[in-house]
Design a protein around this motif. Structure first.
Motif, PDB file in Angstrom:
ATOM      1  N   ARG A  96      18.142  24.621   0.339  1.00 19.22           N
ATOM      2  CA  ARG A  96      17.268  24.102   1.394  1.00 19.22           C
ATOM      3  C   ARG A  96      18.090  23.840   2.663  1.00 19.22           C
ATOM      4  NH1 ARG A  96      13.995  20.893  -1.324  1.00 19.22           N
ATOM      5  NH2 ARG A  96      11.984  21.757  -0.852  1.00 19.22           N
TER       6      ARG A  96
ATOM      7  N   HIS B  27       7.631   3.890  10.120  1.00 20.06           N
ATOM      8  CA  HIS B  27       7.845   4.748   8.965  1.00 20.06           C
ATOM      9  C   HIS B  27       7.879   6.214   9.393  1.00 20.06           C
ATOM     10  CE1 HIS B  27       7.897   5.729   4.779  1.00 20.06           C
ATOM     11  NE2 HIS B  27       6.809   6.451   4.859  1.00 20.06           N
TER      12      HIS B  27
ATOM     13  N   THR C 184       1.871   5.120   1.147  1.00 21.27           N
ATOM     14  CA  THR C 184       1.729   6.014   2.293  1.00 21.27           C
ATOM     15  C   THR C 184       1.468   7.449   1.854  1.00 21.27           C
ATOM     16  OG1 THR C 184       4.106   6.257   2.299  1.00 21.27           O
ATOM     17  CG2 THR C 184       3.177   4.687   3.849  1.00 21.27           C
TER      18      THR C 184
ATOM     19  N   HIS D  38       8.295  20.616  -1.256  1.00 20.36           N
ATOM     20  CA  HIS D  38       9.035  19.362  -1.136  1.00 20.36           C
ATOM     21  C   HIS D  38       8.573  18.360  -2.183  1.00 20.36           C
ATOM     22  CE1 HIS D  38      10.781  20.511   2.705  1.00 20.36           C
ATOM     23  NE2 HIS D  38      11.510  19.424   2.620  1.00 20.36           N
TER      24      HIS D  38
ATOM     25  N   ALA E 286      15.324  17.907  -1.336  1.00 17.50           N
ATOM     26  CA  ALA E 286      13.960  17.603  -0.894  1.00 17.50           C
ATOM     27  C   ALA E 286      13.878  16.299  -0.118  1.00 17.50           C
ATOM     28  CB  ALA E 286      13.020  17.552  -2.091  1.00 17.50           C
TER      29      ALA E 286
ATOM     30  N   ASN F 280       9.044   5.283  -3.052  1.00 16.63           N
ATOM     31  CA  ASN F 280       8.264   6.457  -2.656  1.00 16.63           C
ATOM     32  C   ASN F 280       7.565   6.287  -1.317  1.00 16.63           C
ATOM     33  OD1 ASN F 280       8.299   8.821  -4.022  1.00 16.63           O
ATOM     34  ND2 ASN F 280       7.194   7.962  -5.789  1.00 16.63           N
ATOM     35  N   GLY F 281       8.134   5.482  -0.428  1.00 16.21           N
ATOM     36  CA  GLY F 281       7.521   5.301   0.881  1.00 16.21           C
ATOM     37  C   GLY F 281       6.402   4.279   0.914  1.00 16.21           C
ATOM     38  N   ASP F 282       6.137   3.588  -0.195  1.00 16.15           N
ATOM     39  CA  ASP F 282       5.118   2.531  -0.174  1.00 16.15           C
ATOM     40  C   ASP F 282       5.585   1.389   0.722  1.00 16.15           C
ATOM     41  OD1 ASP F 282       3.996   4.136  -1.974  1.00 16.15           O
ATOM     42  OD2 ASP F 282       4.019   2.744  -3.665  1.00 16.15           O
ATOM     43  N   GLN F 283       4.605   0.711   1.356  1.00 18.15           N
ATOM     44  CA  GLN F 283       4.951  -0.398   2.248  1.00 18.15           C
ATOM     45  C   GLN F 283       4.686  -1.732   1.575  1.00 18.15           C
ATOM     46  OE1 GLN F 283       6.520  -0.004   4.944  1.00 18.15           O
ATOM     47  NE2 GLN F 283       6.264   2.189   5.231  1.00 18.15           N
ATOM     48  N   TYR F 284       5.361  -2.795   2.047  1.00 19.47           N
ATOM     49  CA  TYR F 284       5.155  -4.167   1.578  1.00 19.47           C
ATOM     50  C   TYR F 284       5.404  -4.321   0.084  1.00 19.47           C
ATOM     51  CZ  TYR F 284       2.849  -4.730   6.120  1.00 19.47           C
ATOM     52  OH  TYR F 284       2.561  -4.756   7.450  1.00 19.47           O
ATOM     53  N   THR F 285       6.284  -3.555  -0.467  1.00 20.76           N
ATOM     54  CA  THR F 285       6.621  -3.737  -1.886  1.00 20.76           C
ATOM     55  C   THR F 285       7.616  -4.898  -1.988  1.00 20.76           C
ATOM     56  OG1 THR F 285       8.383  -2.157  -1.676  1.00 20.76           O
ATOM     57  CG2 THR F 285       6.284  -1.306  -2.437  1.00 20.76           C
TER      58      THR F 285
ATOM     59  N   TRP G 214      15.535   3.820   3.422  1.00 21.91           N
ATOM     60  CA  TRP G 214      14.376   2.930   3.519  1.00 21.91           C
ATOM     61  C   TRP G 214      13.098   3.685   3.219  1.00 21.91           C
ATOM     62  CZ3 TRP G 214      13.908  -2.140   3.604  1.00 21.91           C
ATOM     63  CH2 TRP G 214      12.675  -2.691   3.935  1.00 21.91           C
TER      64      TRP G 214
ATOM     65  N   TYR H 104       0.848  -1.199   0.000  1.00 25.26           N
ATOM     66  CA  TYR H 104       0.000   0.000   0.000  1.00 25.26           C
ATOM     67  C   TYR H 104       0.879   1.242   0.000  1.00 25.26           C
ATOM     68  CZ  TYR H 104       0.838   0.526   5.052  1.00 25.26           C
ATOM     69  OH  TYR H 104       1.412   0.702   6.280  1.00 25.26           O
TER      70      TYR H 104
ATOM     71  N   LYS I 102      11.056  -4.290  -0.521  1.00 24.57           N
ATOM     72  CA  LYS I 102      11.087  -4.195   0.935  1.00 24.57           C
ATOM     73  C   LYS I 102      10.911  -5.573   1.557  1.00 24.57           C
ATOM     74  CE  LYS I 102      10.014   0.576   1.704  1.00 24.57           C
ATOM     75  NZ  LYS I 102       9.203   1.592   2.339  1.00 24.57           N
TER      76      LYS I 102
END
Lengths: 526, 180
Positions: A222, B166, A66, B26, B102, B114-119, B109, A64, B122
């Motif tokens: 930045r 996260h 985030t 950002h 940015a 892009n911060g997605d989980q359970y890929t 991690w 999913y 990961k």
């Protein structure tokens, strides 16, 4: 009896399962592993089992995001229809409906009645501009609305020299300075400006507006800290915004507040990794017209270890005996200022902008300032015109004194004499910014829109009497800007630009016209 | 608009805080160019290199004279866990000047996918330390000291990988939050 049946059946199943399990390749290794890992220590086995179960759960979990969704999800029924082709058709239909429903916001907001009225009456100059300009309605008016302070627009020798350069060099270099855009004239102009100011080096940009924005974002990134005056002009604001730096504002021209902000930054950052820090301010403020106390600000920069980026767009070519700007006016060595940014387009009537400073400061910009690396170099004729005007300033500084006398004449007609407006500009600034006095605003309860309306009426009235002036319009508000984003509101004001192209008599008469127009308009409003 | 500003503020007093959501600047800077710093984990060979590195480490410690099997496995375990912690969870930002800083507040991690989980990436990166731990405890013959060291090491890299940690920061390690 039933219980026994079940038991024997269970035994059979278990025996069968164990036989089948032993047939699976690798089962012996697994059994040996489990046996050896148990080692009469259930806690360790429990830890390992927990880890294995956790890993299985993690591997089985669906992915999913985030991130916040930035799209519309289709309705439930479209997603849960059993037949594949139905799902496709329904969702396509729904997508079409959503697209049909969507009405984009207009790119440009519709004109307000105020803007409509202003655009209708907007004067159009026909032919060359100058101290006396011909309008499209056939009338000739005194032009006090352009930055033609020294009447260099009508200078024939400058024109002829520009034409000569045009014939030899062509119009523009059509290439950024880093490729093939740099010509000998640019190098000469850079050297001329550096020599005139007394700095080790200088870099010339093709546009005055984007110079300061590029300089800020070339040095400050930045995480870096910028301390800036609340009233700085729009170009500086844009530069701070694209630099992504942390910004701390101080009250306009308030040195105590500046010191307070600098102290706060220093204490806040004491235990954090070192960052670049800058003070950004203007020599003469575009929005207010007043002057800074440069020696004090330099001293603060030294004391708290901040670099100074000084925007001299409106003071270079204006202040000082030979027009070197605020450094000459306040007897400061220009090399004390880390970066002096100025314009060749305004008072100097040429084009482009520059940044003067030490060699390393200038060389850094040649590869990392976006307006320098990505836009075509300054046309050669503008560069030579700028050089020419600089030598004129050096050889005949009396051209500055004529304008200064005219400024005095205009001041005498407006600031002490008018009951309604006061001039917020410095006494040496040829751009006179006239705002309503605060007691008038209070007594008549004038809002910002009211003041703008009144000043527009004053502009129309003075134009009817043969003098062209304008309102202060230098801070366009960003779309969706909140009061926190702006931080400082432009006070509505008139803008009168004094020129040496008009005689003392004519300036006096123009001043009287403006004063009478203000009185007439203000008295008309009850 | 004002509420949005408020939620981006971090509370500096608390020991644990969460990295606030990105501002619009950002996000536009992050999407300006692909994040080459994090994209390589999905590249060909990026998974195999973990296995190769572990085998290489094992061979290295085996050839050192006087190192027992137990110590060798524990060293492999510790070195892998430590270096992967350093790489995935300690170092923040991007070493290249592509995104105007940015990603300065995010570790590798959190940048992956892009911060997605359970890929898939990961999932693989979480399974490697667990399998390595199971192997090393097995071959250290369940000595209590080795077991404790190994279990602490594996927890050190598994806990920061959990979806619930996260963007979580512990003030003790990473210093106070910054205002934006």
């Amino acid at each position: 009896m039933d219980l026994q049946d079940v038991q024997s059946w269970l035994n059979d199943v278990l025996r069968e399962a164990s036989v089948q399990f032993h047939k699976v390749p690798g089962s012996a290794i697994f059994l040996r592993y489990v046996k050896s890992s148990y080692q009469n220590d259930p806690v360790r086995s429990a830890v390992e089992l927990f880890l294995v179960l956790f890993a299985i759960r993690y591997l089985a979990a669906p992915a999913y995001s985030t991130q916040k969704k930035s799209y519309v999800t289709l309705s439930e029924e479209a997603c849960h229809l059993s037949s594949g082709i139905d799902v496709l058709l329904t969702s396509l239909k729904e997508v079409d409906e959503l697209v049909d429903e969507w009405t984009p916001e207009p790119l440009v907001a519709p004109q307000t009645t105020f803007e409509e009225a202003e655009n209708e009456k907007r004067p159009v100059i026909v032919g060359p501009t100058g101290p006396k300009s011909k309008l499209s309605n056939g009338r000739t008016v005194a032009n006090l609305a352009s930055y033609n302070f020294y009447n260099l627009v009508s200078n024939e020798t400058l024109k002829e020299k520009a034409i000569q350069v045009l014939r030899t060099y062509g119009v523009g270099p059509c290439s950024p300075p880093g490729f093939y855009g740099t010509q000998d004239v640019h190098i000469k102009t850079e050297a001329d400006i550096a020599a005139h100011l007394g700095t080790p080096a200088c870099i010339v940009y093709a546009q005055a507006f984007s110079t300061i924005s590029s300089v800020i974002s070339a040095f400050s990134k930045r995480g870096d800290i910028i301390v800036a005056d609340r009233a700085v002009n729009y170009a500086i604001r844009k530069g701070i915004q694209i630099s992504r730096s942390t910004i701390r504002w101080y009250e306009h021209n308030d040195l105590q507040d500046l010191q307070r902000v600098l102290e706060r930054v220093v204490t806040e950052q004491a235990k954090k990794p070192l960052t670049r820090r800058f003070i950004i301010t203007e020599g003469l403020f575009e929005n207010v017209g007043d002057m800074i106390d440069l020696p004090k600000i330099i001293a603060f920069g030294r004391q708290y270890k901040f670099r100074l980026i000084l925007d001299e767009t409106w003071s270079f070519g204006v202040l000082g005996r030979t027009g070197r700007g605020i450094t000459e006016h306040q007897n400061v060595d220009a090399a004390e200022v880390d970066m002096i940014v100025g314009s060749l387009a305004g008072p100097l009537c040429a084009g482009g902008g520059f940044c003067a400073g030490s060699d390393s400061i200038v060389e850094h910009q040649r590869i990392s300032a976006s307006a320098y690396t990505f836009s075509a170099a300054l046309p050669a004729m503008l560069a030579t015109t700028a050089s020419e005007i600089l030598s004129m300033l050096q050889t005949s500084p009396e051209m500055l004194t004529t304008t200064r006398e005219n400024i005095k004449t205009m001041w005498a007609q407006l600031d002490p004499r008018s009951d309604w407006v006061h001039c917020t500009s410095s006494a040496d600034n040829p751009i006179m910014i006239l705002a309503f006095k605060s007691d008038l605003i209070a007594s008549k309860k004038l809002g910002v829109a009211d003041q703008e309306q009144l000043f527009q009426e004053v502009v129309d009235e003075t134009l009817a009497n043969g003098v062209l002036i304008t309102r202060l319009k230098s801070m366009p508000r960003a779309i969706n800007a909140t009061s926190k984003d702006v931080g400082w509101e432009l006070q509505p004001a008139l803008k009168v630009c004094v020129t040496s192209g008009l005689s003392k008599k004519e300036i006096e008469r123009a001043g009287i016209t403006i004063r009478h127009a203000i009185t007439k308009i203000v008295n008309k409003r009850r | 608009m004002n509420d949005g500003k408020k939620s981006r503020r971090r509370r500096s007093s608390s020991l644990i805080y969460q990295e606030p959501p990105e501002s619009i600047e950002h996000m536009s800077d992050q999407s300006a160019l692909p994040n080459v710093n994090a994209d390589w984990v999905n590249a060909k060979g990026a998974w195999a290199i973990h296995v190769i590195c572990i085998i290489g480490l094992k061979l290295l410690f085996d050839v050192i004279p006087g190192v027992s099997q137990e110590t060798s496995w524990t060293l492999v375990n510790i070195v892998y866990m430590f270096s992967s912690y350093l790489m995935f969870h300690w170092v923040r930002g991007v070493p290249f000047e592509f995104n105007a800083g940015a990603y300065d507040n995010l570790n590798l991690w959190e940048q992956i996918d892009n911060g997605d989980q359970y890929t898939p990436a990961k999932k693989f990166l979480l399974s490697v330390p667990i399998v390595l731990f199971l192997l090393s405890t097995h071959y250290t013959h369940y000595d209590l000291t080795y077991f404790t060291i190994n279990v602490l090491a594996v927890l050190g890299v598994v806990i920061p990988k959990l979806p619930s940690s996260h963007r979580m920061r512990v003030n003790l390690f990473s210093g106070g939050p910054e205002d934006r």
